[in-house]
Design an enzyme around this catalytic site. Sequence first.
Site, mmCIF file in Angstrom:
data_model
loop_
_atom_site.group_PDB
_atom_site.id
_atom_site.type_symbol
_atom_site.label_atom_id
_atom_site.label_comp_id
_atom_site.label_asym_id
_atom_site.label_seq_id
_atom_site.Cartn_x
_atom_site.Cartn_y
_atom_site.Cartn_z
ATOM 1 C CB SER A 41 -0.780 -48.981 36.285
ATOM 2 O OG SER A 41 -1.364 -48.660 37.542
ATOM 3 C CB SER A 42 -6.017 -48.720 37.263
ATOM 4 O OG SER A 42 -6.127 -47.315 37.286
ATOM 5 C CG ASP A 88 -7.359 -44.216 40.602
ATOM 6 O OD1 ASP A 88 -7.941 -43.153 40.887
ATOM 7 O OD2 ASP A 88 -6.159 -44.430 40.858
#
Length: 262
Positions: A41-42, A88
Amino acid sequence: LFATCKRFYDRCLELGILLPQRNFTLRYDTNIPRGLGLAGSSAIVTATLRALMEFYGLTEEQFGKPLLPNLVLSVETQELEITAGLQDRVIQVYGGAVYMDFDRERMERDGHGLYVPLDLSLFPPMYIATVKDPTDSGRIHSPVRVRWERGDTEVIEAMTQFAGFAEECRAALERHDIAQVNALMNANFDLRRRLYGDDVIGAANVRMVELARSHGASAKFSGSGGAIVGLYDDDTHFDELSASFAAHGFRIYKARVRDDQT
């Protein structure tokens, strides 16, 4: 995508950057498996942010490169209410391999941690292995984050140990002490297992780690569950791991560390 656009616009206003009125269309495609703690997602948020910066002709220096991970994180925590941390987002912004120090005093003073790119030639062969049935990594974060915010002594002490592992691992890599790197990776998972408990870690994740270790390879979570990362000796060792993981229903891949953000 919409949340990223909103935070990008908000940040530009805060920095006094006036964006010209230009239309655009955003589309994305990803090959990062969902729900395995692999920062999928990031990665979408970071890629969208970079696309917006390029579209408007903006540079990392205008935003402050060490602060870009904070902006990515804010999309998820403030707009989407996803529990997450900076690690991340830092590696997605910097690429390659990065030593990160999130010392609280530094974070409060500078608004970001210490991020030091590492020489990729220092890294031995690495693998990534995954389960077939992914979990929601956000749930794995939640209980410990709440305990951290409450000042739980056990959690605070564990986080200090995790930071120590990172510092020791950097030093071990620089002196080419691969045995110590293996030991630290194993210690990282063992501490995490004690802190979170097997119910949260998950039987499949534990099984992957035990399987890797039974073949003489180190193993720890690559993120928040569903995937592990470790070191292997050579192609023969990897083939042995590959056959065993496949026989138990897991997937395994050779990992490549790149020095860019692609």
